[in-house]
Scaffold this motif. Sequence first.
Motif, PDB file in Angstrom:
ATOM      1  N   UNK A 155     -12.531  -3.585  -5.474  1.00 51.42           N
ATOM      2  CA  UNK A 155     -11.844  -3.366  -4.507  1.00 51.42           C
ATOM      3  C   UNK A 155     -13.412  -3.598  -3.759  1.00 51.42           C
ATOM      4  N   UNK A 156     -13.389  -4.259  -2.526  1.00 51.51           N
ATOM      5  CA  UNK A 156     -14.503  -5.029  -1.219  1.00 51.51           C
ATOM      6  C   UNK A 156     -14.086  -4.167   0.004  1.00 51.51           C
ATOM      7  N   UNK A 157     -14.862  -3.577  -0.084  1.00 50.31           N
ATOM      8  CA  UNK A 157     -14.787  -2.092   1.422  1.00 50.31           C
ATOM      9  C   UNK A 157     -12.574  -2.190   1.763  1.00 50.31           C
ATOM     10  N   UNK A 158     -12.723  -1.351   0.613  1.00 49.94           N
ATOM     11  CA  UNK A 158     -11.256  -0.862   0.418  1.00 49.94           C
ATOM     12  C   UNK A 158     -10.788   0.052   1.901  1.00 49.94           C
ATOM     13  N   UNK A 159     -11.170   0.624   2.830  1.00 48.08           N
ATOM     14  CA  UNK A 159     -10.850   1.319   3.394  1.00 48.08           C
ATOM     15  C   UNK A 159     -11.008   0.713   4.967  1.00 48.08           C
TER      16      UNK A 159
ATOM     17  N   UNK B 191       5.361  -8.933   7.963  1.00 48.01           N
ATOM     18  CA  UNK B 191       6.288  -8.102   8.581  1.00 48.01           C
ATOM     19  C   UNK B 191       5.268  -6.936   8.706  1.00 48.01           C
ATOM     20  N   UNK B 192       4.635  -6.499   7.153  1.00 45.58           N
ATOM     21  CA  UNK B 192       4.072  -5.523   7.378  1.00 45.58           C
ATOM     22  C   UNK B 192       2.738  -5.024   8.090  1.00 45.58           C
ATOM     23  N   UNK B 193       2.374  -3.643   8.049  1.00 43.81           N
ATOM     24  CA  UNK B 193       1.566  -3.014   9.113  1.00 43.81           C
ATOM     25  C   UNK B 193      -0.250  -3.436   8.338  1.00 43.81           C
ATOM     26  N   UNK B 194      -1.363  -3.054   8.353  1.00 40.57           N
ATOM     27  CA  UNK B 194      -2.390  -3.768   7.853  1.00 40.57           C
ATOM     28  C   UNK B 194      -2.525  -2.633   6.815  1.00 40.57           C
ATOM     29  N   UNK B 195      -2.189  -1.098   7.006  1.00 39.14           N
ATOM     30  CA  UNK B 195      -2.359  -0.651   6.076  1.00 39.14           C
ATOM     31  C   UNK B 195      -1.497  -1.065   4.671  1.00 39.14           C
ATOM     32  N   UNK B 196       0.301  -1.358   5.149  1.00 32.12           N
ATOM     33  CA  UNK B 196       0.578  -1.622   3.871  1.00 32.12           C
ATOM     34  C   UNK B 196       0.356  -3.263   3.866  1.00 32.12           C
ATOM     35  N   UNK B 197      -0.150  -3.677   3.833  1.00 33.81           N
ATOM     36  CA  UNK B 197      -0.909  -4.633   3.299  1.00 33.81           C
ATOM     37  C   UNK B 197      -1.712  -4.604   2.581  1.00 33.81           C
ATOM     38  N   UNK B 198      -2.933  -3.785   2.710  1.00 30.33           N
ATOM     39  CA  UNK B 198      -3.719  -3.277   2.061  1.00 30.33           C
ATOM     40  C   UNK B 198      -3.273  -2.722   0.343  1.00 30.33           C
ATOM     41  N   UNK B 199      -2.470  -2.364   0.756  1.00 34.77           N
ATOM     42  CA  UNK B 199      -1.943  -1.653  -0.013  1.00 34.77           C
ATOM     43  C   UNK B 199      -0.583  -2.512  -1.424  1.00 34.77           C
ATOM     44  N   UNK B 200      -0.008  -3.197  -0.561  1.00 35.97           N
ATOM     45  CA  UNK B 200       0.388  -5.046  -1.402  1.00 35.97           C
ATOM     46  C   UNK B 200      -0.963  -5.248  -1.820  1.00 35.97           C
TER      47      UNK B 200
ATOM     48  N   UNK C 243     -10.321  -8.265  -9.170  1.00 37.17           N
ATOM     49  CA  UNK C 243     -10.801  -7.666  -7.510  1.00 37.17           C
ATOM     50  C   UNK C 243      -9.716  -8.110  -6.199  1.00 37.17           C
ATOM     51  N   UNK C 244      -9.985  -7.066  -5.375  1.00 32.98           N
ATOM     52  CA  UNK C 244      -9.074  -7.012  -4.041  1.00 32.98           C
ATOM     53  C   UNK C 244      -9.939  -7.180  -3.359  1.00 32.98           C
ATOM     54  N   UNK C 245      -9.195  -8.464  -2.603  1.00 30.60           N
ATOM     55  CA  UNK C 245     -10.851  -8.612  -1.434  1.00 30.60           C
ATOM     56  C   UNK C 245     -10.455  -7.892   0.099  1.00 30.60           C
ATOM     57  N   UNK C 246     -11.138  -7.912   0.661  1.00 27.53           N
ATOM     58  CA  UNK C 246     -11.398  -7.186   2.136  1.00 27.53           C
ATOM     59  C   UNK C 246     -10.382  -7.367   2.960  1.00 27.53           C
ATOM     60  N   UNK C 247      -9.975  -8.668   2.751  1.00 28.11           N
ATOM     61  CA  UNK C 247      -8.977  -8.881   4.094  1.00 28.11           C
ATOM     62  C   UNK C 247      -7.705  -8.864   3.466  1.00 28.11           C
ATOM     63  N   UNK C 248      -6.663  -8.271   3.276  1.00 26.38           N
ATOM     64  CA  UNK C 248      -5.156  -8.191   2.537  1.00 26.38           C
ATOM     65  C   UNK C 248      -4.958  -9.534   2.497  1.00 26.38           C
ATOM     66  N   UNK C 249      -4.984 -10.352   3.490  1.00 26.85           N
ATOM     67  CA  UNK C 249      -4.313 -11.885   4.527  1.00 26.85           C
ATOM     68  C   UNK C 249      -4.959 -12.934   3.848  1.00 26.85           C
ATOM     69  N   UNK C 250      -6.079 -12.268   3.174  1.00 26.77           N
ATOM     70  CA  UNK C 250      -6.670 -13.534   2.186  1.00 26.77           C
ATOM     71  C   UNK C 250      -6.517 -13.678   0.905  1.00 26.77           C
ATOM     72  N   UNK C 251      -5.389 -12.863   0.562  1.00 31.32           N
ATOM     73  CA  UNK C 251      -4.764 -12.485  -0.703  1.00 31.32           C
ATOM     74  C   UNK C 251      -3.303 -12.641  -0.854  1.00 31.32           C
ATOM     75  N   UNK C 252      -2.449 -12.070   0.370  1.00 30.74           N
ATOM     76  CA  UNK C 252      -1.194 -12.316   0.420  1.00 30.74           C
ATOM     77  C   UNK C 252      -0.769 -13.412   0.620  1.00 30.74           C
ATOM     78  N   UNK C 253       0.261 -14.080  -0.336  1.00 31.33           N
ATOM     79  CA  UNK C 253       0.577 -15.401   0.372  1.00 31.33           C
ATOM     80  C   UNK C 253       2.137 -15.738   0.044  1.00 31.33           C
TER      81      UNK C 253
END
Length: 290
Positions: free
Chosen positions: A169-173, A145-154, A90-100
């Motif tokens: 994927x939850x609301x990936x776009x 330091x990533x942009x929002x789109x880069x964080x999504x891809x990460x 699962x990839x959640x909607x907000x990448x900041x909830x997943x990247x750490x």
Amino acid sequence: MSEPGKPVLVSLRGASFAYEDGPTVLEDLDFDIREGRALVLLGRNGSGKTTLLRLLSGGLRPRTGRLTVEGRPVTYDRKGLTRLRTTVQLVVQDPDDQLFAASVAQDVSFGPLNLGLPKTEVRARVDEALDALGITRLADRPTHLLSYGQRKRGAIAGAIAMRPRVLVLDEPTAGLDPDGQERLLATLDELRAGGTTVVMATHDVDLALRWADDAALLTPEGVRTGPAAVMLARTDLLRQAGLRLPWGVAAAELLLAQGLLTDAAAAPRTPEELSAFLRADAASPVRADG
């Protein structure tokens, strides 16, 4: 669901769920993910889309009913959840909830390391995932330091480094500009071509019509699933699900009524496709002579 010959990879049967001290979100729900099908999940806010995705990926456990992978019931111990998460990610909607992690590569390596894989295998998976998402150059970049789109891809790279058979994927776009959306959809198409089954929750009915093979609409009467072109033309179901008619369906109805189109399946689904269709029609010998 359409394509009955396609094998069911993941299935919920009779699933119900309620959050603590809250109302029931899903009740007696049946839901299948079939191999090789692009499936979109739609519904109004609060209909249970995110809850359903978390049930499918093992983040939540159904109060009643059961989750199976290729017919085998999922157990919610460490071994069972590890097996599930090597099948479904699962990839959640907000990448900041997943990247750490401190860097992109470290974050992407987290899942494979937890599988106990050799370091050479982990490195290979990280390289493969970063390349698939077009972010190899960002491997050592701090995630903050990533942009929002880069964080999504990460975040997506971290999921596919697990080499799942199903990517959810939850609301990936959401939050992406048009160019970012197109790049992400191209990436998802490449993953599908490589054998990954993709499930996407979204509010965007135009995206759903354009992208999906099948559509599942969450309504107060339950989930209704079928071919995307059919389900997204059902104004009764769209109304129940709190959704509007897709632009492409309305355009197809107009073209059919005007005699410019004889097969709804060939109808343009984006403004760009409509423009190309009209230019081709205007240039055709029959139209020019008529």
